[in-house]
Design an enzyme around this catalytic site. Structure first.
Site, PDB file in Angstrom:
ATOM      1  N   ASP A  87       4.345   0.720  12.185  1.00  0.00           N
ATOM      2  CA  ASP A  87       3.151   0.027  11.691  1.00  0.00           C
ATOM      3  C   ASP A  87       2.954  -1.499  12.015  1.00  0.00           C
ATOM      4  O   ASP A  87       2.077  -1.886  11.858  1.00  0.00           O
ATOM      5  CB  ASP A  87       3.080   0.016  10.193  1.00  0.00           C
ATOM      6  CG  ASP A  87       2.981   1.426   9.582  1.00  0.00           C
ATOM      7  OD1 ASP A  87       3.300   1.619   8.470  1.00  0.00           O
ATOM      8  OD2 ASP A  87       2.746   2.314  10.514  1.00  0.00           O
ATOM      9  N   VAL A 113       7.832   7.032  17.104  1.00  0.00           N
ATOM     10  CA  VAL A 113       7.495   7.655  15.777  1.00  0.00           C
ATOM     11  C   VAL A 113       6.204   8.426  15.971  1.00  0.00           C
ATOM     12  O   VAL A 113       6.104   9.702  15.862  1.00  0.00           O
ATOM     13  CB  VAL A 113       7.450   6.581  14.678  1.00  0.00           C
ATOM     14  CG1 VAL A 113       6.659   7.449  13.364  1.00  0.00           C
ATOM     15  CG2 VAL A 113       8.481   6.008  14.619  1.00  0.00           C
ATOM     16  N   LYS A 137       0.962  -1.226   0.142  1.00  0.00           N
ATOM     17  CA  LYS A 137       0.133  -0.062  -0.258  1.00  0.00           C
ATOM     18  C   LYS A 137       0.930   1.232  -0.074  1.00  0.00           C
ATOM     19  O   LYS A 137       0.737   2.117  -0.784  1.00  0.00           O
ATOM     20  CB  LYS A 137      -0.986  -0.159   1.298  1.00  0.00           C
ATOM     21  CG  LYS A 137      -1.656   1.276   1.425  1.00  0.00           C
ATOM     22  CD  LYS A 137      -2.374   1.435   2.598  1.00  0.00           C
ATOM     23  CE  LYS A 137      -1.697   1.504   3.947  1.00  0.00           C
ATOM     24  NZ  LYS A 137      -1.466   3.126   4.296  1.00  0.00           N
ATOM     25  N   ASN A 138       1.936   1.242   0.857  1.00  0.00           N
ATOM     26  CA  ASN A 138       2.668   2.518   1.059  1.00  0.00           C
ATOM     27  C   ASN A 138       3.393   2.776   0.074  1.00  0.00           C
ATOM     28  O   ASN A 138       4.251   3.678  -0.125  1.00  0.00           O
ATOM     29  CB  ASN A 138       3.276   2.336   2.328  1.00  0.00           C
ATOM     30  CG  ASN A 138       2.122   2.667   3.595  1.00  0.00           C
ATOM     31  OD1 ASN A 138       1.088   3.011   3.218  1.00  0.00           O
ATOM     32  ND2 ASN A 138       2.580   2.481   4.821  1.00  0.00           N
ATOM     33  N   ARG A 172      -4.969  11.465   4.076  1.00  0.00           N
ATOM     34  CA  ARG A 172      -3.710  12.336   4.320  1.00  0.00           C
ATOM     35  C   ARG A 172      -2.500  11.927   3.278  1.00  0.00           C
ATOM     36  O   ARG A 172      -1.736  12.893   2.787  1.00  0.00           O
ATOM     37  CB  ARG A 172      -2.941  12.454   5.473  1.00  0.00           C
ATOM     38  CG  ARG A 172      -2.758  10.921   6.247  1.00  0.00           C
ATOM     39  CD  ARG A 172      -1.986  11.167   7.366  1.00  0.00           C
ATOM     40  NE  ARG A 172      -0.615  11.926   7.331  1.00  0.00           N
ATOM     41  CZ  ARG A 172      -0.445  13.036   7.273  1.00  0.00           C
ATOM     42  NH1 ARG A 172      -1.336  13.848   7.892  1.00  0.00           N
ATOM     43  NH2 ARG A 172       0.914  13.424   7.138  1.00  0.00           N
ATOM     44  N   ARG A 192       0.432  14.287  12.778  1.00  0.00           N
ATOM     45  CA  ARG A 192       0.901  14.317  11.312  1.00  0.00           C
ATOM     46  C   ARG A 192       0.844  15.585  10.394  1.00  0.00           C
ATOM     47  O   ARG A 192       0.506  16.053   9.637  1.00  0.00           O
ATOM     48  CB  ARG A 192      -0.308  13.657  10.510  1.00  0.00           C
ATOM     49  CG  ARG A 192      -0.725  12.307  11.403  1.00  0.00           C
ATOM     50  CD  ARG A 192       0.219  11.198  11.425  1.00  0.00           C
ATOM     51  NE  ARG A 192       0.632  10.455  10.057  1.00  0.00           N
ATOM     52  CZ  ARG A 192      -0.009   9.588   9.599  1.00  0.00           C
ATOM     53  NH1 ARG A 192      -0.890   9.187  10.019  1.00  0.00           N
ATOM     54  NH2 ARG A 192       0.525   8.902   8.295  1.00  0.00           N
ATOM     55  N   PRO A 193       2.122  16.496  11.046  1.00  0.00           N
ATOM     56  CA  PRO A 193       1.862  17.906  10.410  1.00  0.00           C
ATOM     57  C   PRO A 193       3.059  17.798   8.932  1.00  0.00           C
ATOM     58  O   PRO A 193       3.367  16.548   8.577  1.00  0.00           O
ATOM     59  CB  PRO A 193       3.164  18.713  11.264  1.00  0.00           C
ATOM     60  CG  PRO A 193       3.780  17.644  12.290  1.00  0.00           C
ATOM     61  CD  PRO A 193       2.685  16.453  12.221  1.00  0.00           C
ATOM     62  N   ARG A 253      -8.922  -0.096   4.786  1.00  0.00           N
ATOM     63  CA  ARG A 253      -7.947   0.809   4.172  1.00  0.00           C
ATOM     64  C   ARG A 253      -6.747  -0.012   3.815  1.00  0.00           C
ATOM     65  O   ARG A 253      -5.872   0.644   2.742  1.00  0.00           O
ATOM     66  CB  ARG A 253      -7.540   1.878   5.000  1.00  0.00           C
ATOM     67  CG  ARG A 253      -8.959   2.957   5.156  1.00  0.00           C
ATOM     68  CD  ARG A 253      -8.280   4.192   6.006  1.00  0.00           C
ATOM     69  NE  ARG A 253      -7.116   4.583   5.383  1.00  0.00           N
ATOM     70  CZ  ARG A 253      -6.270   5.294   6.160  1.00  0.00           C
ATOM     71  NH1 ARG A 253      -6.260   5.460   7.222  1.00  0.00           N
ATOM     72  NH2 ARG A 253      -5.080   5.683   5.657  1.00  0.00           N
ATOM     73  N   CYS A 268      -4.740  12.712  12.573  1.00  0.00           N
ATOM     74  CA  CYS A 268      -5.712  11.494  12.501  1.00  0.00           C
ATOM     75  C   CYS A 268      -5.710  11.038  13.725  1.00  0.00           C
ATOM     76  O   CYS A 268      -4.934  11.602  14.856  1.00  0.00           O
ATOM     77  CB  CYS A 268      -5.080  10.568  11.286  1.00  0.00           C
ATOM     78  SG  CYS A 268      -3.611   9.973  11.905  1.00  0.00           S
TER      79      CYS A 268
HETATM   80  C1  EPZ Z   1       4.239   7.077   6.398  1.00  0.00           C
HETATM   81  O1  EPZ Z   1       3.256   7.902   6.937  1.00  0.00           O
HETATM   82  C2  EPZ Z   1       3.123   5.921   6.430  1.00  0.00           C
HETATM   83  N1  EPZ Z   1       2.025   6.125   5.279  1.00  0.00           N
HETATM   84  C3  EPZ Z   1       2.560   5.379   7.742  1.00  0.00           C
HETATM   85  O2  EPZ Z   1       2.062   4.260   7.536  1.00  0.00           O
HETATM   86  C4  EPZ Z   1       3.910   5.242   8.558  1.00  0.00           C
HETATM   87  O3  EPZ Z   1       3.294   4.635   9.783  1.00  0.00           O
HETATM   88  C5  EPZ Z   1       4.787   6.278   8.749  1.00  0.00           C
HETATM   89  O4  EPZ Z   1       5.183   6.602   7.290  1.00  0.00           O
HETATM   90  C6  EPZ Z   1       5.962   6.027   9.291  1.00  0.00           C
HETATM   91  O5  EPZ Z   1       6.801   5.014   8.775  1.00  0.00           O
HETATM   92  C7  EPZ Z   1       2.154   6.148   4.041  1.00  0.00           C
HETATM   93  O6  EPZ Z   1       3.249   5.684   3.638  1.00  0.00           O
HETATM   94  C8  EPZ Z   1       0.977   6.271   3.365  1.00  0.00           C
HETATM   95  P1  EPZ Z   1       6.230  10.441   8.215  1.00  0.00           P
HETATM   96  P2  EPZ Z   1       3.915   9.675   7.043  1.00  0.00           P
HETATM   97  O7  EPZ Z   1       6.076  11.646   7.540  1.00  0.00           O
HETATM   98  O8  EPZ Z   1       4.735   9.807   5.652  1.00  0.00           O
HETATM   99  C9  EPZ Z   1       6.472  13.658  11.872  1.00  0.00           C
HETATM  100  C10 EPZ Z   1      -0.020   2.735   8.118  1.00  0.00           C
HETATM  101  O9  EPZ Z   1      -0.471   2.381   8.724  1.00  0.00           O
HETATM  102  N2  EPZ Z   1       6.489  14.776  10.588  1.00  0.00           N
HETATM  103  O10 EPZ Z   1       7.589   9.346   8.157  1.00  0.00           O
HETATM  104  O11 EPZ Z   1       3.074  10.489   7.116  1.00  0.00           O
HETATM  105  C11 EPZ Z   1       5.382  13.050  11.891  1.00  0.00           C
HETATM  106  O12 EPZ Z   1       4.308  13.717  12.686  1.00  0.00           O
HETATM  107  C12 EPZ Z   1       0.350   4.330   7.758  1.00  0.00           C
HETATM  108  O13 EPZ Z   1       0.072   2.130   6.480  1.00  0.00           O
HETATM  109  C13 EPZ Z   1       6.647  15.961  10.909  1.00  0.00           C
HETATM  110  O14 EPZ Z   1       7.049  16.430  11.941  1.00  0.00           O
HETATM  111  O15 EPZ Z   1       4.796   9.550   8.333  1.00  0.00           O
HETATM  112  C14 EPZ Z   1       5.498  11.572  12.651  1.00  0.00           C
HETATM  113  O16 EPZ Z   1       5.931  11.836  13.764  1.00  0.00           O
HETATM  114  C15 EPZ Z   1       0.182   4.934   9.398  1.00  0.00           C
HETATM  115  N3  EPZ Z   1       6.645  17.022   9.972  1.00  0.00           N
HETATM  116  C16 EPZ Z   1       7.013  11.333  12.065  1.00  0.00           C
HETATM  117  O17 EPZ Z   1       7.505  12.610  11.328  1.00  0.00           O
HETATM  118  C17 EPZ Z   1       6.391  16.435   8.624  1.00  0.00           C
HETATM  119  O18 EPZ Z   1       6.445  17.515   7.696  1.00  0.00           O
HETATM  120  C18 EPZ Z   1       7.009  10.181  10.831  1.00  0.00           C
HETATM  121  O19 EPZ Z   1       6.109  10.641   9.936  1.00  0.00           O
HETATM  122  C19 EPZ Z   1       6.026  15.080   8.455  1.00  0.00           C
HETATM  123  C20 EPZ Z   1       6.262  14.205   9.315  1.00  0.00           C
END
Ligand code: EPZ
Length: 436
Positions: A309, A331, A22-23, A93, A122-123, A401, A117
């Site tokens: 995850d 995370v 998916k990701n 998102r 999730r900024p 999802r 969420c």
């Molecule tokens: C991806 O989300 C995945 N989703 C998530 O999987 C996964 O849990 C996550 O990466 C971490 O591995 C998809 O790929 C669609 P991040 P993403 O940006 O990209 C902070 C699932 O269950 N952050 O790596 O949104 C954020 O708040 C989903 O399949 C900022 O601060 O995750 C978090 O604490 C859930 N500023 C950390 O970074 C930003 O601009 C990691 O988030 C972006 C992120």
């Protein structure tokens, strides 16, 4: 509405084949927008709500999108909008990663800011920081962010990510693909899904090097075209079945699983007394002694550390561990919503900040539970397979999802599991009973 009913205690055996990731497919569908010519044929696409949402988002921007079982064909030369429908972006998102391709190819993008969420704020500040480093201007108003590239296009830049964000790495990589000059992303996310995205981009004619390492270099090119690509297997789905096999299996074979993508999980399962055999086209998992894992300490972190995850699913598996376990979620700030539901099934779990302390119990007991997010739903299915008696799970929109036919796959492994549609009245009764 629907519910899953599981009669616990039945051992699992046989083979399950993991679907496409998916990701990986979500950012790849977004990246297809970069192609001003040609046709992209994406294979091994899982049948998931999120994939449908992303395909609908790409189509809403004017691309030609044809979804068939297991594959998607996209021609993006007809794209005629820089603003995806807000309701689609807000519903998922991950749609925010269409910003990079639109900004790179058309010089502007107008995207609804994705809300937080259940699992956290999730900024998207790192995405915005990357685009601004490349010369884009940003205007945020009325819940939208409007990006505009310089008149002569985005300029290559050196970008350091304070957090190795998966989404920000993807968005910046795609924005840099058609920028002027070289962009370097330092402290980049190293997830296999980002490597798969880079491979797709390079097949389209992009010049991305270093994906999967801390530093990714992208040399902008003038145009990209559609290509064929087969998505990598879903390591989170594979990990879900490996954990299920560890506590309920009799030698389950997870076909199409890639061990290199799961080194941290495999290490933790072996630490818990589980035997893992890396075979030619998949991974075989033999149960822990008496189907009870040894208690262990685990901390989720960015790849290649243990994946967030798979935190909820592992917690369910450790509910009956020998001794005690401690799971720290590094995370996301709020990814323990599955804990109250597991406690209702008899799990002994105590939360201390971002750490869950688990006291292994002899058995879990089936009851009515509700999934609060995607991976929590999978954890409740695992708990239901282990529990004595019957477990009813609602909140299946979350599971749908991210898991392609989870019930059918577990049924084929011997689980006594079925999915029932329920009417509004019964849904109301369940909801009241659970909130009492
Ligand atoms: C991806 O989300 C995945 N989703 C998530 O999987 C996964 O849990 C996550 O990466 C971490 O591995 C998809 O790929 C669609 P991040 P993403 O940006 O990209 C902070 C699932 O269950 N952050 O790596 O949104 C954020 O708040 C989903 O399949 C900022 O601060 O995750 C978090 O604490 C859930 N500023 C950390 O970074 C930003 O601009 C990691 O988030 C972006 C992120």
């Amino acid at each position: 509405m629907a519910k899953i009913i599981i009669e616990g205690g039945h051992r699992l055996e046989g083979t399950v084949r993991v679907s496409g990731a998916k990701n990986a497919v979500l950012p790849i569908l977004a990246a297809s927008l970069l192609a001003e010519s040609g046709l992209s044929q994406i294979e091994d696409v899982p049948d998931l709500l999120d994939v449908t949402h992303m395909a609908d988002t790409v189509a809403a921007l004017g691309a030609y999108v044809e979804k068939r079982h297991g594959s998607v064909r996209i021609s993006a030369n007809t794209v005629n909008s820089i603003e995806p429908p807000a309701q689609l972006v807000r519903r998922m998102r991950a749609s925010f990663v269409v910003a990079g391709p639109l900004l790179s190819r058309f010089g502007e993008a107008k995207i609804a800011l994705p809300g937080g969420c259940n699992i956290g704020q999730r900024p998207v500040d790192l995405h915005i920081k990357g685009f601004e480093a490349m010369g884009a201007t940003t205007k945020i108003e009325n819940g939208y962010v409007y990006f505009r590239a310089p008149r002569n296009g985005l300029q290559g830049a050196r970008i350091y990510l304070d957090i190795p964000s998966v989404g920000a790495t993807q968005n910046i990589m795609m924005a840099a693909a058609l920028a002027n000059g070289q962009t370097t992303i330092e402290n980049a996310a190293k997830e296999p899904e980002n490597v798969d995205l880079a491979n797709y981009l390079n097949k389209m004619g992009a010049r991305v090097r270093g994906a999967g390492t801390d530093v990714i270099r992208i040399d902008g090119v003038s145009s990209l075209s559609g290509v064929s690509h087969t998505v990598i297997p879903d390591r989170i789905e594979a990990g879900t079945f490996l954990i299920a096999g560890a506590i309920m299996g009799k030698g389950v074979y997870v076909d199409n699983a890639v061990s290199q993508h799961l080194m941290s999980l495999i290490a933790k399962l072996e630490e818990a007394g589980v035997q893992i055999d890396d075979e030619v086209s998949g991974i075989r998992v033999y149960p822990a002694l008496n189907w009870r894992m040894k208690g262990l300490d685990l901390k989720t972190h960015y790849h290649p550390a243990y994946p967030t995850d798979l935190q909820a699913v592992m917690m369910a598996g450790l509910a009956t561990c020998e001794g005690t376990s401690a799971i720290t979620e590094s995370v996301f700030e709020n990814r323990f919503m599955h804990v109250p539901e597991l406690q209702r099934m008899g799990a002994q779990i105590q939360l201390e900040g971002r750490t869950a302390l688990i006291e292994g119990v002899q058995k879990l007991s089936g009851t009515q539970v509700r999934a609060s997010d995607l991976r929590a739903g999978a954890a409740l299915v695992i708990a239901g397979l282990m529990a004595e008696g019957e477990t009813e799970i609602t909140g299946l929109n979350h599971i749908d999802r991210g898991y392609d036919n989870l019930v059918g796959k577990f049924k084929r492994l011997g689980a006594k599991i079925r999915r029932l549609e329920i009417d509004e009245e019964e849904a109301e009764v369940i909801s009241e009973r659970m909130s009492s």
